[in-house]
Design an enzyme around this catalytic site. Structure first.
Site, short mmCIF file in Angstrom:
data_model
loop_
_atom_site.label_atom_id
_atom_site.label_comp_id
_atom_site.label_asym_id
_atom_site.label_seq_id
_atom_site.Cartn_x
_atom_site.Cartn_y
_atom_site.Cartn_z
N HIS A 122 0.83 -1.21 0.00
CA HIS A 122 0.00 0.00 0.00
C HIS A 122 0.86 1.25 0.00
O HIS A 122 0.37 2.35 0.26
CB HIS A 122 -0.94 0.02 1.22
CG HIS A 122 -2.01 -1.03 1.14
ND1 HIS A 122 -2.74 -1.42 2.23
CD2 HIS A 122 -2.46 -1.77 0.10
CE1 HIS A 122 -3.63 -2.35 1.86
NE2 HIS A 122 -3.46 -2.59 0.58
N ASN A 216 -3.67 -12.59 15.72
CA ASN A 216 -4.48 -11.38 15.75
C ASN A 216 -5.16 -11.26 17.11
O ASN A 216 -5.28 -12.25 17.83
CB ASN A 216 -5.54 -11.42 14.63
CG ASN A 216 -6.01 -10.03 14.26
OD1 ASN A 216 -5.23 -9.19 13.80
ND2 ASN A 216 -7.29 -9.77 14.49
C1 BV8 Z 1 -8.04 -2.31 -5.44
C2 BV8 Z 1 -3.02 3.07 2.34
C3 BV8 Z 1 -8.69 -2.68 -7.69
C4 BV8 Z 1 -3.52 4.44 2.62
C5 BV8 Z 1 -4.93 1.54 2.48
C6 BV8 Z 1 -15.94 -4.77 -2.52
C7 BV8 Z 1 -15.43 -6.04 -2.39
C8 BV8 Z 1 -14.07 -6.28 -2.51
C9 BV8 Z 1 -13.19 -5.23 -2.73
C10 BV8 Z 1 -13.71 -3.97 -2.82
C11 BV8 Z 1 -15.07 -3.73 -2.74
N1 BV8 Z 1 -15.25 -2.40 -2.90
C12 BV8 Z 1 -14.05 -1.80 -3.09
C13 BV8 Z 1 -13.14 -2.75 -3.05
C14 BV8 Z 1 -11.73 -2.58 -3.19
C15 BV8 Z 1 -11.13 -1.93 -1.94
C16 BV8 Z 1 -11.50 -2.66 -0.67
O1 BV8 Z 1 -10.97 -3.71 -0.36
N2 BV8 Z 1 -12.42 -2.07 0.10
C17 BV8 Z 1 -12.82 -2.72 1.34
C18 BV8 Z 1 -12.94 -1.68 2.45
C19 BV8 Z 1 -14.06 -3.52 1.06
N3 BV8 Z 1 -9.72 -2.09 -2.15
C20 BV8 Z 1 -9.09 -1.20 -2.91
O2 BV8 Z 1 -9.59 -0.20 -3.38
C21 BV8 Z 1 -7.63 -1.54 -3.21
N4 BV8 Z 1 -7.45 -1.44 -4.63
O3 BV8 Z 1 -8.68 -3.25 -5.05
O4 BV8 Z 1 -7.87 -1.99 -6.77
C22 BV8 Z 1 -10.10 -2.14 -7.52
C23 BV8 Z 1 -10.32 -0.78 -7.64
C24 BV8 Z 1 -11.64 -0.31 -7.52
C25 BV8 Z 1 -12.70 -1.19 -7.22
C26 BV8 Z 1 -12.45 -2.55 -7.06
C27 BV8 Z 1 -11.14 -3.03 -7.21
C28 BV8 Z 1 -6.71 -0.57 -2.51
C29 BV8 Z 1 -6.77 -0.80 -1.03
C30 BV8 Z 1 -5.67 -0.01 -0.34
C31 BV8 Z 1 -6.26 1.08 0.51
N5 BV8 Z 1 -5.18 1.75 1.23
N6 BV8 Z 1 -3.88 2.13 3.08
C32 BV8 Z 1 -3.15 4.87 4.01
O5 BV8 Z 1 -2.82 4.02 4.87
O6 BV8 Z 1 -3.17 6.08 4.22
S1 BV8 Z 1 -5.89 0.48 3.34
C33 BV8 Z 1 -5.65 0.54 5.01
O7 BV8 Z 1 -6.39 -0.60 5.50
C34 BV8 Z 1 -4.24 0.32 5.51
O8 BV8 Z 1 -3.28 -0.02 4.56
C35 BV8 Z 1 -4.45 -0.86 6.48
O9 BV8 Z 1 -3.30 -1.59 6.70
C36 BV8 Z 1 -5.42 -1.61 5.66
C37 BV8 Z 1 -6.08 -2.83 6.16
O10 BV8 Z 1 -6.45 -2.64 7.48
P1 BV8 Z 1 -5.65 -3.50 8.57
O11 BV8 Z 1 -4.20 -3.35 8.34
O12 BV8 Z 1 -6.16 -4.88 8.59
O13 BV8 Z 1 -5.99 -2.69 9.86
P2 BV8 Z 1 -7.33 -2.77 10.73
O14 BV8 Z 1 -7.31 -1.63 11.68
O15 BV8 Z 1 -8.50 -2.95 9.83
O16 BV8 Z 1 -7.16 -4.14 11.56
C38 BV8 Z 1 -6.16 -4.24 12.54
C39 BV8 Z 1 -6.29 -5.63 13.12
O17 BV8 Z 1 -5.24 -5.80 14.08
C40 BV8 Z 1 -7.60 -5.85 13.88
O18 BV8 Z 1 -8.15 -7.10 13.49
C41 BV8 Z 1 -7.18 -5.87 15.35
O19 BV8 Z 1 -7.93 -6.82 16.09
C42 BV8 Z 1 -5.76 -6.33 15.26
N7 BV8 Z 1 -4.89 -5.84 16.34
C43 BV8 Z 1 -4.94 -4.63 16.97
N8 BV8 Z 1 -3.91 -4.56 17.86
C44 BV8 Z 1 -3.21 -5.73 17.76
C45 BV8 Z 1 -3.83 -6.55 16.80
N9 BV8 Z 1 -3.38 -7.78 16.47
C46 BV8 Z 1 -2.27 -8.21 17.12
N10 BV8 Z 1 -1.63 -7.48 18.07
C47 BV8 Z 1 -2.07 -6.25 18.41
N11 BV8 Z 1 -1.41 -5.55 19.36
#
Ligand code: BV8
Ligand code: ZN
Length: 251
Positions: A122, A216
């Site tokens: 990313h 996780n």
């Molecule tokens: C793409 C950079 C082609 C920016 C980020 C419908 C279905 C499927 C896909 C899509 C859809 N609609 C749209 C899409 C595509 C979309 C997507 O997936 N949307 C989701 C929300 C449904 N994806 C995209 O657009 C990607 N591109 O697919 O291109 C395309 C294009 C258009 C349409 C379709 C396809 C691009 C995605 C990249 C976005 N950029 N970041 C920035 O950071 O400023 S995403 C952002 O979320 C970060 O990178 C982050 O890392 C990432 C994922 O989140 P996580 O890392 O998992 O973090 P989160 O907080 O969610 O979870 C943390 C976890 O850790 C928790 O479970 C927690 O319990 C746990 N935790 C907490 N503390 C601890 C721990 N575990 C262990 N120890 C601890 N101490």
């Protein structure tokens, strides 16, 4: 030996015996360094909405607001250090012939910890990219002085990260899928398994015959593809799972 210990022992044995390991990390591995996650109670998106900020449309509409958010994150990240979870993955990389660390995180903490074989799928918050001619450069200013302009064509520079609705660099994605095809063990650490295409990697690895291990805080959509899930803090679990045989300084 209780169930917990048995699961732990199994995970440790599988990881020890693996020759080819791919690790996917998310915001959870940086949580213990003080970097807020995206979807937890302290989540970044709580105060802001992803569609308002981490999209090309948001940047076109209001670059000042988007840069304000990134400046806030850059300052916060600049004051953080890698934690025991990051350092354990450095030790794991040094102990394996074939290894790839795929991270969704843009905070750069894996590289700061000493990881070398890192795919930042990313992007990286310390990179800026021209919104017109795409020239990328490193910029570690905290904060940026005003809206950064491209030294080549004077257009506005944007954060060098992948926003929602933007495709990930194709060469990176094909490299990741090749790595998923040949790994013995695929471990996810600290990711909610919500964002694609990273959210599809666990199923992909499973299909290729890898042992899928999840570390996780809580169950996620990845859990159903995992052979084994260890729930708890990455900074506590990983150092126990991965012996620091390569003498990585634990900070
Ligand atoms: C793409 C950079 C082609 C920016 C980020 C419908 C279905 C499927 C896909 C899509 C859809 N609609 C749209 C899409 C595509 C979309 C997507 O997936 N949307 C989701 C929300 C449904 N994806 C995209 O657009 C990607 N591109 O697919 O291109 C395309 C294009 C258009 C349409 C379709 C396809 C691009 C995605 C990249 C976005 N950029 N970041 C920035 O950071 O400023 S995403 C952002 O979320 C970060 O990178 C982050 O890392 C990432 C994922 O989140 P996580 O890392 O998992 O973090 P989160 O907080 O969610 O979870 C943390 C976890 O850790 C928790 O479970 C927690 O319990 C746990 N935790 C907490 N503390 C601890 C721990 N575990 C262990 N120890 C601890 N101490
Ligand atoms: Zn330019």
């Amino acid at each position: 030996m209780g169930i917990e210990e048995r699961l732990f022992h199994k995970a440790k044995t599988v990881l020890d015996q693996a020759d080819n390991v791919v690790v996917l990390t998310g915001a959870g591995i940086s949580a213990e360094s003080g970097v807020p996650t995206f979807r937890g109670e302290d989540g970044l998106w709580r105060s802001y909405k992803a569609e308002e900020l981490a999209t090309p449309e948001a940047f076109r509409r209001n670059p000042e607001l988007v840069w304000e958010w990134y400046n806030w994150r850059r300052r916060l990240i600049s004051e953080t250090e890698p934690n025991a979870g990051h350092l354990s993955l450095v030790a794991l990389e040094r102990s394996k012939r074939h290894f790839a660390l795929v991270t969704q995180n843009v905070d750069g903490l894996h590289r700061k910890a000493g990881s070398l074989r890192v795919f930042e799928i990313h992007g990286n918050i310390w990179t800026v990219r021209c919104s017109r001619c795409d020239i990328e450069m490193e910029n570690n200013d905290v904060p940026l002085s005003g809206l950064p302009l491209c030294p080549a064509c004077n257009a506005l520079q944007r954060p060098g990260v992948v926003w929602f609705g933007e495709t990930l660099p194709p060469y990176l994605i094909s490299a990741v899928f090749k790595a998923l095809e040949c790994c013995d063990v695929f471990m996810t650490v600290g990711t909610s398994g919500m964002v694609y295409p990273a959210a599809s990697f666990a199923a992909e690895a499973r299909r290729s015959g890898a042992f899928v291990l999840e570390v996780n805080l809580e169950p996620t959509p990845n859990s159903r593809h995992a052979d084994l899930s260890l729930f708890g803090k990455a900074g506590e679990i990983l150092p126990k799972l991965i012996p620091n045989i390569s003498g990585v300084p634990t900070g």
